[in-house]
Design a protein around this motif. Structure first.
Motif, PDB file in Angstrom:
ATOM      1  N   GLY A 145     142.355   1.281  23.678  1.00  0.00           N
ATOM      2  CA  GLY A 145     142.687   0.257  24.535  1.00  0.00           C
ATOM      3  C   GLY A 145     142.568  -0.627  23.354  1.00  0.00           C
ATOM      4  O   GLY A 145     142.062  -0.526  22.710  1.00  0.00           O
ATOM      5  N   ALA A 146     144.167  -1.644  23.228  1.00  0.00           N
ATOM      6  CA  ALA A 146     143.769  -2.303  22.637  1.00  0.00           C
ATOM      7  C   ALA A 146     142.664  -3.134  22.054  1.00  0.00           C
ATOM      8  O   ALA A 146     142.027  -3.786  21.499  1.00  0.00           O
ATOM      9  N   ASP A 147     142.083  -3.341  23.736  1.00  0.00           N
ATOM     10  CA  ASP A 147     140.995  -3.986  24.591  1.00  0.00           C
ATOM     11  C   ASP A 147     140.062  -3.266  23.973  1.00  0.00           C
ATOM     12  O   ASP A 147     138.605  -4.131  24.809  1.00  0.00           O
ATOM     13  N   GLY A 148     139.650  -1.981  23.667  1.00  0.00           N
ATOM     14  CA  GLY A 148     138.090  -1.424  23.512  1.00  0.00           C
ATOM     15  C   GLY A 148     138.887   0.338  24.348  1.00  0.00           C
ATOM     16  O   GLY A 148     139.262   0.466  24.524  1.00  0.00           O
ATOM     17  N   ALA A 149     137.377   0.525  25.035  1.00  0.00           N
ATOM     18  CA  ALA A 149     137.120   1.871  25.296  1.00  0.00           C
ATOM     19  C   ALA A 149     136.370   1.786  26.597  1.00  0.00           C
ATOM     20  O   ALA A 149     135.974   0.890  27.332  1.00  0.00           O
ATOM     21  N   LYS A 150     137.237   2.657  27.594  1.00  0.00           N
ATOM     22  CA  LYS A 150     136.160   2.690  28.719  1.00  0.00           C
ATOM     23  C   LYS A 150     136.026   4.175  29.052  1.00  0.00           C
ATOM     24  O   LYS A 150     136.707   5.133  28.334  1.00  0.00           O
ATOM     25  N   ILE A 151     134.661   4.628  29.929  1.00  0.00           N
ATOM     26  CA  ILE A 151     134.574   5.838  30.196  1.00  0.00           C
ATOM     27  C   ILE A 151     136.049   6.032  31.367  1.00  0.00           C
ATOM     28  O   ILE A 151     135.989   4.912  32.437  1.00  0.00           O
ATOM     29  N   THR A 152     136.125   7.915  31.486  1.00  0.00           N
ATOM     30  CA  THR A 152     137.684   7.853  32.887  1.00  0.00           C
ATOM     31  C   THR A 152     136.876   8.701  33.103  1.00  0.00           C
ATOM     32  O   THR A 152     137.739   8.462  34.710  1.00  0.00           O
ATOM     33  N   SER A 153     135.704   9.235  33.239  1.00  0.00           N
ATOM     34  CA  SER A 153     135.520  10.136  34.477  1.00  0.00           C
ATOM     35  C   SER A 153     133.961  10.371  34.416  1.00  0.00           C
ATOM     36  O   SER A 153     133.004  10.539  33.133  1.00  0.00           O
ATOM     37  N   GLU A 154     133.385  10.595  35.312  1.00  0.00           N
ATOM     38  CA  GLU A 154     132.449  11.244  35.742  1.00  0.00           C
ATOM     39  C   GLU A 154     131.793  12.306  35.515  1.00  0.00           C
ATOM     40  O   GLU A 154     132.777  13.387  36.233  1.00  0.00           O
ATOM     41  N   PRO A 155     130.575  12.894  35.490  1.00  0.00           N
ATOM     42  CA  PRO A 155     130.555  14.108  35.176  1.00  0.00           C
ATOM     43  C   PRO A 155     130.188  14.662  36.272  1.00  0.00           C
ATOM     44  O   PRO A 155     130.418  14.634  38.042  1.00  0.00           O
ATOM     45  N   MET A 156     130.877  16.031  36.169  1.00  0.00           N
ATOM     46  CA  MET A 156     131.343  17.334  37.598  1.00  0.00           C
ATOM     47  C   MET A 156     129.303  17.631  38.096  1.00  0.00           C
ATOM     48  O   MET A 156     129.093  18.403  39.723  1.00  0.00           O
TER      49      MET A 156
END
Length: 157
Positions: free
Chosen positions: A134-145
């Motif tokens: 996104g415009a504000d940067g990146a993020k991780i959206t999920s944890e490993p199953m």
């Protein structure tokens, strides 16, 4: 639509633009001859969970992988790094059962709707698309199953 047999691949898919669901198409082999594989003989294949519509991953298929997938209903890709067929889940056990396969309007991209067992990503996550930008940067959206080391037999649980 028997005239499709003698067309170039681009003409073939252009002619399909005016086809209706009630039109009969040529045999599958003829249609596969018109698929727009790239210079390496590959087509991008996007895997989507059939019921939730979640996009799970993108991989490559050659004609052999596509034909095997259609025949066995178990999704098979082509591994560019190993230069061989890769049957999803042959190492991890996290298989994809084919529900539906569809070509895009140009015949150069494949959508495979699947029933995914567990995570689709080698990181142990459900989807390979877990880095959100996104415009504000990146993020991780999920944890490993599942711990990826466990998926590939590198560690005991």
């Amino acid at each position: 639509m028997s005239q499709l047999d003698s067309m170039t691949p681009k003409q073939f898919f252009k002619a399909l633009e005016s086809a209706s669901p009630t039109d009969s198409l040529p045999p599958l082999a003829t249609l596969l001859d018109a698929v727009q594989f790239n210079e390496d003989g590959l087509i991008p294949a996007i895997a989507q969970q059939h019921d939730t519509k979640e996009v799970l991953m993108m991989a490559w298929m050659n004609r052999e992988a596509l034909e095997e997938t259609l025949t066995t209903q178990r999704v098979c890709y082509y591994s560019r790094s190993r230069q061989k067929l890769w049957r999803k889940g042959e190492t991890s056990g996290q298989q994809q059962r084919l529900i539906n396969a569809a070509l895009d309007c140009d015949g150069d991209t494949l959508l495979v709707q699947v029933d995914q067992t567990g995570p689709a990503c080698h990181t142990g996550r459900r989807s390979c698309f877990y880095v959100s930008l996104g415009a504000d940067g990146a993020k991780i959206t999920s944890e490993p199953m599942i711990d990826p080391a466990m998926l590939y037999g590198k560690k005991t649980p």
